[in-house]
Design a protein around this motif. Structure first.
Motif, PDB file in Angstrom:
ATOM      1  N   VAL A 184       3.170 -21.757  -1.157  1.00 59.42           N
ATOM      2  CA  VAL A 184       3.186 -21.139  -2.489  1.00 59.42           C
ATOM      3  C   VAL A 184       1.908 -20.355  -2.730  1.00 59.42           C
ATOM      4  N   ARG A 185       0.755 -20.946  -2.399  1.00 61.37           N
ATOM      5  CA  ARG A 185      -0.522 -20.253  -2.620  1.00 61.37           C
ATOM      6  C   ARG A 185      -0.590 -18.938  -1.843  1.00 61.37           C
ATOM      7  N   MET A 186      -0.082 -18.926  -0.621  1.00 60.86           N
ATOM      8  CA  MET A 186      -0.116 -17.702   0.184  1.00 60.86           C
ATOM      9  C   MET A 186       0.807 -16.631  -0.395  1.00 60.86           C
ATOM     10  N   LEU A 187       2.003 -17.029  -0.816  1.00 59.25           N
ATOM     11  CA  LEU A 187       2.930 -16.071  -1.417  1.00 59.25           C
ATOM     12  C   LEU A 187       2.337 -15.454  -2.676  1.00 59.25           C
ATOM     13  N   VAL A 188       1.760 -16.299  -3.504  1.00 55.73           N
ATOM     14  CA  VAL A 188       1.178 -15.868  -4.775  1.00 55.73           C
ATOM     15  C   VAL A 188      -0.058 -15.002  -4.535  1.00 55.73           C
ATOM     16  N   ALA A 189      -0.912 -15.402  -3.597  1.00 55.17           N
ATOM     17  CA  ALA A 189      -2.135 -14.642  -3.310  1.00 55.17           C
ATOM     18  C   ALA A 189      -1.801 -13.242  -2.801  1.00 55.17           C
ATOM     19  N   TYR A 190      -0.822 -13.149  -1.927  1.00 53.88           N
ATOM     20  CA  TYR A 190      -0.433 -11.848  -1.382  1.00 53.88           C
ATOM     21  C   TYR A 190       0.072 -10.924  -2.488  1.00 53.88           C
ATOM     22  N   ALA A 191       0.947 -11.441  -3.328  1.00 57.64           N
ATOM     23  CA  ALA A 191       1.512 -10.625  -4.408  1.00 57.64           C
ATOM     24  C   ALA A 191       0.451 -10.265  -5.448  1.00 57.64           C
ATOM     25  N   GLY A 192      -0.415 -11.216  -5.800  1.00 55.86           N
ATOM     26  CA  GLY A 192      -1.450 -10.953  -6.803  1.00 55.86           C
ATOM     27  C   GLY A 192      -2.460  -9.918  -6.330  1.00 55.86           C
ATOM     28  N   ALA A 193      -2.977 -10.102  -5.119  1.00 54.23           N
ATOM     29  CA  ALA A 193      -3.972  -9.162  -4.592  1.00 54.23           C
ATOM     30  C   ALA A 193      -3.361  -7.779  -4.371  1.00 54.23           C
ATOM     31  N   GLY A 194      -2.110  -7.738  -3.929  1.00 51.42           N
ATOM     32  CA  GLY A 194      -1.439  -6.451  -3.743  1.00 51.42           C
ATOM     33  C   GLY A 194      -1.252  -5.709  -5.049  1.00 51.42           C
ATOM     34  N   THR A 195      -0.911  -6.445  -6.097  1.00 50.01           N
ATOM     35  CA  THR A 195      -0.745  -5.820  -7.408  1.00 50.01           C
ATOM     36  C   THR A 195      -2.067  -5.247  -7.897  1.00 50.01           C
ATOM     37  N   VAL A 196      -3.145  -5.996  -7.726  1.00 46.04           N
ATOM     38  CA  VAL A 196      -4.455  -5.502  -8.158  1.00 46.04           C
ATOM     39  C   VAL A 196      -4.879  -4.289  -7.334  1.00 46.04           C
ATOM     40  N   ALA A 197      -4.629  -4.303  -6.044  1.00 46.46           N
ATOM     41  CA  ALA A 197      -4.960  -3.143  -5.211  1.00 46.46           C
ATOM     42  C   ALA A 197      -4.159  -1.911  -5.652  1.00 46.46           C
ATOM     43  N   ALA A 198      -2.891  -2.111  -6.015  1.00 40.86           N
ATOM     44  CA  ALA A 198      -2.079  -0.992  -6.507  1.00 40.86           C
ATOM     45  C   ALA A 198      -2.628  -0.468  -7.834  1.00 40.86           C
ATOM     46  N   ILE A 199      -3.074  -1.373  -8.704  1.00 41.93           N
ATOM     47  CA  ILE A 199      -3.675  -0.963  -9.984  1.00 41.93           C
ATOM     48  C   ILE A 199      -4.945  -0.158  -9.738  1.00 41.93           C
ATOM     49  N   GLU A 200      -5.766  -0.596  -8.780  1.00 40.18           N
ATOM     50  CA  GLU A 200      -6.988   0.152  -8.461  1.00 40.18           C
ATOM     51  C   GLU A 200      -6.648   1.565  -7.987  1.00 40.18           C
ATOM     52  N   GLU A 201      -5.647   1.688  -7.140  1.00 38.65           N
ATOM     53  CA  GLU A 201      -5.242   3.014  -6.663  1.00 38.65           C
ATOM     54  C   GLU A 201      -4.725   3.863  -7.820  1.00 38.65           C
ATOM     55  N   TRP A 202      -3.949   3.265  -8.704  1.00 41.22           N
ATOM     56  CA  TRP A 202      -3.434   3.969  -9.885  1.00 41.22           C
ATOM     57  C   TRP A 202      -4.593   4.465 -10.751  1.00 41.22           C
ATOM     58  N   LEU A 203      -5.603   3.626 -10.951  1.00 38.33           N
ATOM     59  CA  LEU A 203      -6.774   4.022 -11.738  1.00 38.33           C
ATOM     60  C   LEU A 203      -7.525   5.176 -11.079  1.00 38.33           C
ATOM     61  N   ARG A 204      -7.636   5.146  -9.765  1.00 44.32           N
ATOM     62  CA  ARG A 204      -8.350   6.214  -9.043  1.00 44.32           C
ATOM     63  C   ARG A 204      -7.618   7.547  -9.116  1.00 44.32           C
ATOM     64  N   SER A 205      -6.299   7.507  -9.306  1.00 44.82           N
ATOM     65  CA  SER A 205      -5.505   8.739  -9.261  1.00 44.82           C
ATOM     66  C   SER A 205      -5.768   9.673 -10.428  1.00 44.82           C
ATOM     67  N   GLY A 206      -6.268   9.146 -11.536  1.00 43.24           N
ATOM     68  CA  GLY A 206      -6.588  10.001 -12.670  1.00 43.24           C
ATOM     69  C   GLY A 206      -5.556   9.986 -13.769  1.00 43.24           C
ATOM     70  N   ASP A 207      -4.277  10.185 -13.461  1.00 43.80           N
ATOM     71  CA  ASP A 207      -3.233  10.299 -14.471  1.00 43.80           C
ATOM     72  C   ASP A 207      -2.539   8.955 -14.679  1.00 43.80           C
ATOM     73  N   LEU A 208      -2.674   8.399 -15.878  1.00 37.31           N
ATOM     74  CA  LEU A 208      -2.058   7.107 -16.180  1.00 37.31           C
ATOM     75  C   LEU A 208      -0.943   7.238 -17.213  1.00 37.31           C
ATOM     76  N   ASP A 209      -0.450   8.462 -17.406  1.00 34.19           N
ATOM     77  CA  ASP A 209       0.544   8.712 -18.447  1.00 34.19           C
ATOM     78  C   ASP A 209       1.894   8.053 -18.177  1.00 34.19           C
ATOM     79  N   ASP A 210       2.330   8.025 -16.937  1.00 36.32           N
ATOM     80  CA  ASP A 210       3.664   7.512 -16.634  1.00 36.32           C
ATOM     81  C   ASP A 210       3.602   6.052 -16.192  1.00 36.32           C
ATOM     82  N   ILE A 211       3.495   5.176 -17.175  1.00 35.69           N
ATOM     83  CA  ILE A 211       3.419   3.734 -16.917  1.00 35.69           C
ATOM     84  C   ILE A 211       4.700   3.244 -16.256  1.00 35.69           C
ATOM     85  N   ASP A 212       5.852   3.752 -16.697  1.00 32.69           N
ATOM     86  CA  ASP A 212       7.126   3.328 -16.114  1.00 32.69           C
ATOM     87  C   ASP A 212       7.176   3.625 -14.618  1.00 32.69           C
ATOM     88  N   ALA A 213       6.751   4.825 -14.222  1.00 32.56           N
ATOM     89  CA  ALA A 213       6.768   5.189 -12.799  1.00 32.56           C
ATOM     90  C   ALA A 213       5.810   4.302 -12.006  1.00 32.56           C
TER      91      ALA A 213
END
Length: 196
Positions: free
Chosen positions: A150-179
């Motif tokens: 369980v810890r490994m499944l959760v850690a992978y998903a949590g860290a991946g989500t945060v990494a995706a958020i970091e990439e989204w923040l770096r991209s500049g445009d945060l207007d399309d939250i749904d996308a």
């Protein structure tokens, strides 16, 4: 919390929001936060060890409030949407609302305590979901304990989500939250999603 502590906490929250939106969080000093909040340095240290830690705590509390609304998701959706669609959008709305603060906390990744606060909240929500719906998890491999599985499944998903958020923040445009939410969800394993 007594009224005086609540006022101090509110003043600190406002001060760290203001300062973290104005410049890099690693350049914000205790003296600045104390001055803007109208408190002494001693009072600051009763609430946080550093400005970075204060910011992580404040944003963490806001994330707790955001994610609390999605604490008891079903295992399966009644539609083609993921069970996480709305919670992912709310998480990204929080990030977009504080985009300047989060960006001022990236060099190039989120500063440790802030990244940890975000990751921990996401992992807690995912662990709670798996605790409520253990049957959705993929089979456990031999040699891995149920707890570690369980810890490994959760850690992978949590860290991946945060990494995706970091990439989204770096991209500049945060207007399309749904996308952005659909993109994060598309990267998630199907067993998490609970689509009908």
């Amino acid at each position: 919390m007594d009224p005086r502590q609540a006022r101090t906490r509110s003043a600190l929250r406002d001060a760290i929001h203001t300062l973290a939106a104005a410049k890099r969080i690693d350049q914000v000093t205790v003296a600045e936060v104390s001055r803007v909040a109208g408190i002494t340095r001693d009072t600051f240290y009763r609430h946080a060890a550093t400005p970075v830690r204060l910011l992580a705590d404040v944003l963490g509390e806001e994330l707790d409030e955001t994610l609390r609304a999605h604490a008891d998701l079903p295992a399966h959706s009644d539609s083609t949407l993921s069970v996480f669609d709305e919670s992912e959008r709310d998480l990204l709305r929080h990030v977009a609302e504080h985009a300047t603060i989060y960006r001022n906390s990236m060099h190039p990744r989120l500063i440790g305590p802030l990244r940890d606060a975000l990751t921990e909240r996401i992992e807690q929500a995912l662990a709670h979901h798996l605790d409520r719906h253990p049957h959705i998890a993929p089979p456990r491999e031999d040699g891995i304990t149920p707890e570690r599985h369980v810890r490994m499944l959760v850690a992978y998903a949590g860290a991946g989500t945060v990494a995706a958020i970091e990439e989204w923040l770096r991209s500049g445009d945060l207007d399309d939250i749904d996308a952005a939410a659909r993109t994060v969800i598309a990267a998630s394993p199907a067993w998490w999603l609970g689509r009908s």
